[in-house]
Write a protein that holds these residues in place. Structure first.
Motif, PDB file in Angstrom:
ATOM      1  N   GLY A  97       7.799  -0.372  -4.661  1.00 12.69           N
ATOM      2  CA  GLY A  97       8.786  -0.539  -5.631  1.00 12.69           C
ATOM      3  C   GLY A  97      10.118  -1.099  -5.210  1.00 12.69           C
ATOM      4  O   GLY A  97      10.622  -1.979  -5.858  1.00 12.69           O
ATOM      5  N   ILE A  98      10.523  -0.950  -3.819  1.00 11.95           N
ATOM      6  CA  ILE A  98      11.440  -1.768  -3.080  1.00 11.95           C
ATOM      7  C   ILE A  98      11.496  -3.237  -3.155  1.00 11.95           C
ATOM      8  O   ILE A  98      12.320  -4.053  -3.535  1.00 11.95           O
ATOM      9  CB  ILE A  98      11.672  -1.120  -1.779  1.00 11.95           C
ATOM     10  CG1 ILE A  98      12.105   0.415  -1.973  1.00 11.95           C
ATOM     11  CG2 ILE A  98      12.988  -2.089  -1.122  1.00 11.95           C
ATOM     12  CD1 ILE A  98      12.372   0.944  -0.512  1.00 11.95           C
ATOM     13  N   ARG A  99       9.969  -3.540  -2.563  1.00 15.85           N
ATOM     14  CA  ARG A  99       9.808  -4.952  -2.847  1.00 15.85           C
ATOM     15  C   ARG A  99       9.849  -5.557  -4.256  1.00 15.85           C
ATOM     16  O   ARG A  99      10.387  -6.874  -4.205  1.00 15.85           O
ATOM     17  CB  ARG A  99       8.309  -5.224  -2.076  1.00 15.85           C
ATOM     18  CG  ARG A  99       8.194  -6.529  -1.927  1.00 15.85           C
ATOM     19  CD  ARG A  99       6.511  -6.921  -1.812  1.00 15.85           C
ATOM     20  NE  ARG A  99       5.545  -5.919  -2.374  1.00 15.85           N
ATOM     21  CZ  ARG A  99       5.258  -6.265  -3.650  1.00 15.85           C
ATOM     22  NH1 ARG A  99       5.776  -7.380  -4.080  1.00 15.85           N
ATOM     23  NH2 ARG A  99       4.417  -5.690  -4.105  1.00 15.85           N
ATOM     24  N   GLN A 100       9.263  -4.964  -5.101  1.00 17.41           N
ATOM     25  CA  GLN A 100       9.497  -5.712  -6.477  1.00 17.41           C
ATOM     26  C   GLN A 100      10.845  -5.616  -6.791  1.00 17.41           C
ATOM     27  O   GLN A 100      11.155  -6.961  -7.455  1.00 17.41           O
ATOM     28  CB  GLN A 100       8.596  -4.685  -7.512  1.00 17.41           C
ATOM     29  CG  GLN A 100       7.210  -4.697  -7.224  1.00 17.41           C
ATOM     30  CD  GLN A 100       6.398  -3.841  -7.894  1.00 17.41           C
ATOM     31  OE1 GLN A 100       6.907  -3.350  -9.151  1.00 17.41           O
ATOM     32  NE2 GLN A 100       5.267  -3.129  -7.717  1.00 17.41           N
TER      33      GLN A 100
ATOM     34  N   ASP B 236       0.829  -1.191   0.006  1.00 14.48           N
ATOM     35  CA  ASP B 236      -0.122   0.053   0.021  1.00 14.48           C
ATOM     36  C   ASP B 236       0.838   1.249  -0.063  1.00 14.48           C
ATOM     37  O   ASP B 236       0.502   2.418   0.088  1.00 14.48           O
ATOM     38  CB  ASP B 236      -0.934   0.020   1.192  1.00 14.48           C
ATOM     39  CG  ASP B 236      -0.135  -0.114   2.521  1.00 14.48           C
ATOM     40  OD1 ASP B 236       1.268  -0.391   2.572  1.00 14.48           O
ATOM     41  OD2 ASP B 236      -0.702   0.058   3.665  1.00 14.48           O
ATOM     42  N   HIS B 237       2.031   1.253  -0.327  1.00 14.92           N
ATOM     43  CA  HIS B 237       2.851   2.345  -0.314  1.00 14.92           C
ATOM     44  C   HIS B 237       3.781   2.523  -1.544  1.00 14.92           C
ATOM     45  O   HIS B 237       4.707   1.333  -2.040  1.00 14.92           O
ATOM     46  CB  HIS B 237       3.979   2.176   0.943  1.00 14.92           C
ATOM     47  CG  HIS B 237       4.476   3.444   1.241  1.00 14.92           C
ATOM     48  ND1 HIS B 237       5.684   4.249   0.270  1.00 14.92           N
ATOM     49  CD2 HIS B 237       4.341   4.603   2.235  1.00 14.92           C
ATOM     50  CE1 HIS B 237       6.189   5.100   0.825  1.00 14.92           C
ATOM     51  NE2 HIS B 237       5.301   5.782   1.837  1.00 14.92           N
ATOM     52  N   PRO B 238       3.725   3.491  -2.463  1.00 16.70           N
ATOM     53  CA  PRO B 238       4.484   3.442  -3.808  1.00 16.70           C
ATOM     54  C   PRO B 238       6.068   3.191  -3.625  1.00 16.70           C
ATOM     55  O   PRO B 238       6.382   2.364  -4.478  1.00 16.70           O
ATOM     56  CB  PRO B 238       4.112   4.811  -4.250  1.00 16.70           C
ATOM     57  CG  PRO B 238       3.858   5.718  -3.225  1.00 16.70           C
ATOM     58  CD  PRO B 238       3.085   4.653  -1.955  1.00 16.70           C
ATOM     59  N   ILE B 239       6.822   3.656  -2.661  1.00 17.95           N
ATOM     60  CA  ILE B 239       8.077   3.617  -2.449  1.00 17.95           C
ATOM     61  C   ILE B 239       8.438   2.125  -2.008  1.00 17.95           C
ATOM     62  O   ILE B 239       9.305   1.567  -2.673  1.00 17.95           O
ATOM     63  CB  ILE B 239       8.826   4.689  -1.752  1.00 17.95           C
ATOM     64  CG1 ILE B 239       8.622   5.966  -2.350  1.00 17.95           C
ATOM     65  CG2 ILE B 239      10.157   4.310  -1.481  1.00 17.95           C
ATOM     66  CD1 ILE B 239       9.025   7.107  -1.547  1.00 17.95           C
TER      67      ILE B 239
END
Length: 969
Positions: A916-919, A910-913
């Motif tokens: 992105g880190i997780r991906q 639920d958090h954009p940054i």
């Protein structure tokens, strides 16, 4: 209790929860600090104590976020990144062992490791040349399997004289504490184990004397608790043979190999002694069916299968196919000669006459007595030509040595030089004594006369061989070499050492090492030598096999020529080997121009061996070794007619025994040429290994990264480190008292004590190098060196504690021309669980630099390499006030958001940054999984079940904001 890889709090400290082999135990490693602080706790006891003592409870925790008020620049954050990754031990790379070893192996030394990782179980036969680094190759495999959790214990079986050396290599290069198991240590070790337990099951890493454990009394207990991996050093000594000691060793290793799932690594530089059956018996230890395969008649399928387990490379293979720069010193071969003095020539002629007669007159004896008489004559002649001291020791001590055996085999160590059994360096009194028993009184009186004549030749005044050897030694020292003088007999070694010490300048150290000393005494005698002063070692062949002498010695003089070319190479290999810091070594064949014994040995053996070496790039063992050699030399000296007094005894190449020896030798050369082509592992390419090494370096740091980190950190600590003007790749660390006093205690304690020696007090510097092998006189400083570990740990802990004097800080902000728009770089420490089928999961880590540019509704992500390059190269283009930096960092941290442990679902969804880190980390985990599978490609089961699973959230170590230089708030 949380899952392995999670962060927990215990005793007011943060820890990473590690996988544990038992569900009853909890293993914790501190987030800051060394691996020595890792704890293993009994789960029920901790739960019980935790009810009353809150500090003893293990509770979930999160990594502390960066503090925007504790801010510096990008260079400071880059230093933190270096400190963090150099602190990693469980690196998330295909080669896990590199995070824990203290050396930098060469590319070619990873070949056996790649072979091993494609076998299940690991069954390897490493037969690389003398001095190539088989110890490193084997221990890389052992360390890798240990760090992967695929083995829990391993041992090294080796000759007793090599136990200390293996223990030292394990400790200094691979950070493994091993116990030595042999007759002198067992009682002490047994006192350290619980009642009812054995030493073999109680210590994870063991170095075991194969001659201790092979006996009926010890072998059964060892085999019952034999570890998962066994390394057999000098494996040629465990080939099937007629000698009792060797047969016992073979039976022991055969029993070790009988368990199908046990890992086994055999090491030898001389796998093939010329006896096909003995060689096949070694192959049969790797896989039973190999014992029935003939190497000269292998099918393509058999050859391919054997090549999966067998590697055999010459130095030429390595230098031409694997390394862009040389790995070994330049060998300078040289022949030096002497002429017999008049007195020595008289001694030889009378001795030769006596020996010739007793051989000729022994023709009427039975076969056994005839052989023993020939052996006695040959041994006596060899002793006399070795030195007056050896002659006297043999002739004058008759009757003093109690030797009541009547077995031919018991004479063999005094006569033959074999590589499977260690030849004694004592005078060959037993075969001579057995010979004398068959002689009349007149011949016995002649022996006493020979002893008196030899005694009159003591000293360099009468002994031209000794006088010339002293001259050679002096010249070598003047050229900067540190020589070893190799002798055949104890008496000769002691005689030569005494004279060399007397004739050389006072400042030259001379040590003498012989087989009469115990292993510990030999090691102590060598360790006493000062590496800063000229030194000479006089030794017998008790040191010629397996012992590393390259750190102290750079030249070899064969005072007595060996009667086995394999021994010649073993002697020279003590100094001419991987890890020799000197760029060149000198090896000298020393012989008498008019010494008939030397002449025969040169013609029969050594000249042909040299020709083979020049052609093939390696030595080929003499067929059937010493028995055929002895017979050829015997016929050359005694059985082709009487030589006239004073004439040079040269070899008649028409001698049948010599012709047959050379025919079989040529056949073996052809076989070796084919085998070394087939089993040099040319299918594995240097670029394939280099690709995996570069991936590892990206995670853990290569030697240049270690150098840059040490130099930059030292500069910020005001610790002077300067290039050595006399030696390339060497730096000098100041140990001046005022410098040391100004350093933090944690750093100062890891530096050498400047008061430890007079030389260091006079010149208070510590010489270091960041390359391996290391230049002479310098200490290798790699990522696991105590000094580097102390620097990295100190910087990392200071940053986490937000010390006002911290060199590295977790937050940074600068204006720079390196970016065209605001760029945020995150320093992340990511943990993964690496899982294999039928193996305990292991924790893996890496430190990443990820960058992004915030475009409102869209995030543009930089990969690790681009972000890291910006972090390393971005330089301030304008001043930025502290308050402005803090404001920028608070905004960046607010944008990143609070990182909470996963409470269901996926972290960061639920958090954009964070998403992105997780991906990005998920993709990285997939890449790492493929890298691990790539090096295990031949082990289908393990490849199918292998998986790297990232543990979320990662640790946010630091944040750096780079703003365009002309940007204003």
């Amino acid at each position: 209790m949380t899952n392995p890889g999670s962060i927990v709090r215990f005793r007011q400290r943060l820890w990473a929860l590690l996988p544990s082999a038992s569900p009853d135990h909890v293993t914790l490693r501190p987030l800051t600090g060394s691996d020595d602080e890792t704890l293993t706790l009994y789960r029920r006891l901790i739960d019980l104590i935790g009810y009353t003592l809150p500090s003893e409870r293990i509770t979930p925790a999160a990594f502390p976020p960066p503090d925007a008020d504790h801010v510096a620049d990008a260079a400071s954050a880059h230093l933190l990144w270096q400190a963090a990754r150099l602190s990693l031990r469980e690196g998330a790379t295909p080669f896990r062992s590199l995070g824990r070893i203290s050396i930098r192996p060469r590319t070619y030394q990873f070949v056996p490791l790649l072979m091993a990782l494609r076998l299940d179980p690991v069954r390897l036969f490493i037969a690389d040349d003398v001095g190539v680094g088989k110890t490193i190759e084997a221990l890389l495999v052992a360390r890798e399997l240990l760090d992967r959790g695929e083995i829990g214990r391993f041992c090294v079986l080796c000759p007793p004289a090599l136990c200390e050396q293996w223990s030292k290599e394990l400790a200094e290069k691979f950070n493994l504490d091993a116990v030595i198991v042999r007759s002198g240590t067992v009682s002490q070790l047994e006192r350290q184990v619980p009642p009812g337990a054995t030493i073999y099951e109680s210590f994870p890493v063991q170095v075991i004397s194969i001659d201790f454990v092979k006996t009926e009394r010890n072998r059964h207990q060892f085999l019952q608790f034999c570890p998962d991996l066994v390394i057999v050093d000098e494996a040629h000594g465990a080939a099937a043979a007629q000698g009792r000691g060797q047969q016992e060793r073979h039976a022991l290793v055969q029993d070790v190999a009988r368990k199908p799932r046990r890992h086994l690594i055999l090491l030898t530089a001389t796998p093939h002694s010329g006896i096909e059956e003995a060689f096949r018996s070694l192959l049969g230890l790797v896989r039973p069916e190999f014992a029935d395969w003939r190497l000269d008649a292998l099918s393509d399928a058999q050859r391919s299968e054997l090549a999966r387990h067998f590697v055999q490379r010459t130095r030429r293979d390595i230098e031409q196919g694997w390394e862009a720069i040389t790995c070994f010193p330049q060998r300078e071969p040289q022949d030096e000669t002497y002429e017999l003095s008049d007195g020595y020539r008289r001694l030889f002629e009378r001795t030769y006459q006596f020996c010739f007669e007793i051989v000729q007159t022994g023709e009427h004896l039975d076969a056994r007595r005839r052989r023993v008489r020939s052996w006695g004559a040959l041994s006596l002649l060899r002793c006399v030509m070795s030195s007056p001291a050896a002659a006297v020791a043999t002739l004058a001590s008759r009757g003093a040595l109690v030797f009541d055996s009547d077995e031919e085999a018991d004479f063999r160590p005094f006569v033959f030089e074999v590589t499977e059994e260690r030849a004694t360096d004592e005078s060959p009194t037993p075969p001579l004594e057995a010979t004398v028993e068959t002689l009349p009184d007149a011949d016995r009186r002649r022996l006493r006369d020979l002893a008196r004549l030899a005694r009159d030749l003591y000293g360099s005044e009468h002994d031209a061989k000794l006088r010339r050897a002293v001259e050679l030694t002096r010249h070598l020292i003047d050229e900067g070499f540190h020589p070893i003088l190799w002798c055949r007999y104890v008496a000769t070694a002691e005689y030569v050492a005494d004279q060399v010490q007397r004739d050389l300048p006072d400042g030259v150290q001379v040590a003498c090492v012989t087989g009469r000393m115990g292993d510990e005494e030999r090691q102590a005698r060598i360790a006493e030598l000062d590496a800063d002063r000229p030194r000479v070692l006089v030794a017998t062949d008790c040191l010629s096999e397996g012992v590393n002498l390259q750190s102290l010695f750079t030249a070899v003089v064969h005072y007595d020529l060996p009667w086995n070319p394999n021994r010649l190479e073993q002697r020279e290999g003590r100094v001419d080997r991987y890890g020799q810091p000197a760029p060149r070594v000198r090896v000298i064949r020393f012989f008498g121009r008019d010494n008939p014994v030397d002449g025969a040995v040169l013609d029969v053996l050594l000249n042909k061996a040299r020709t083979i070496h020049r052609t093939l790039g390696t030595y080929v063992p003499v067929p059937e070794e010493s028995e055929s050699v002895t017979q050829a030399v015997l016929e050359a000296l005694f059985l082709r007619g009487r030589r006239t007094p004073g004439a040079q005894l040269t070899l008649d190449l028409g001698i049948p025994a010599v012709e047959e020896l050379h025919r079989r030798w040529d056949r073996d050369v052809d076989r070796e040429r084919v085998n070394r082509t087939r089993f040099a592992q040319r299918a594995l390419k240097p670029e394939e290994v280099q690709r995996e090494l570069e991936a590892t370096d990206a995670v853990l740091g290569d030697p240049s990264a270690v150098r840059d980190f040490v130099l930059e950190t030292a500069q910020r600590l005001n610790l002077p480190i300067t290039p050595d003007p006399r030696r390339a790749d060497v730096f000098r660390v100041s140990l001046a008292p005022d410098v040391l006093r100004a350093l933090p205690d944690a750093i100062r304690m890891e530096l050498p004590d400047s008061s430890s020696s007079a030389a260091r007090r006079a010149n208070p510097f510590w010489s270091i190098s960041f390359i391996s092998p290391t230049p002479e006189g310098a200490e290798y400083v790699g990522r696991n060196h105590r000094f580097v570990m102390a620097l990295a740990q100190f910087l990392f802990e200071e940053a986490l504690e937000r010390s006002e004097t911290a060199i590295a800080r977790r937050c940074g902000a600068i204006r720079t021309h390196a970016v065209q728009e605001t760029t945020t770089i995150l320093l992340l420490r990511v943990r993964y669980m690496l899982e294999y089928p039928n193996a305990q999961p292991v924790l893996s880590e890496e430190v990443l630099a990820l960058g992004y540019r915030d475009h409102g509704s869209e995030m543009h992500w930089l990969d690790h390499g681009e972000a890291l390059s910006l972090l390393a190269s971005a330089r301030p283009a304008a001043n930025m006030p502290l308050e402005e930096k803090q404001t920028i960092l608070r905004q960046a941290l607010a944008r990143i958001g609070e990182w909470r442990p996963v409470q269901g679902g996926r972290w960061g969804d639920d958090h954009p940054i964070q998403s992105g880190i997780r991906q990005w980390i998920d993709r990285r985990a997939a890449d790492l999984t493929e890298a691990h599978k790539r090096i295990r490609q031949a082990v289908a089961l393990r490849v199918r079940g292998l998986e790297m699973t990232p543990q979320f959230p990662p640790d946010l170590l630091g944040v750096v904001v780079l703003e365009r230089a002309n940007t204003r708030l």
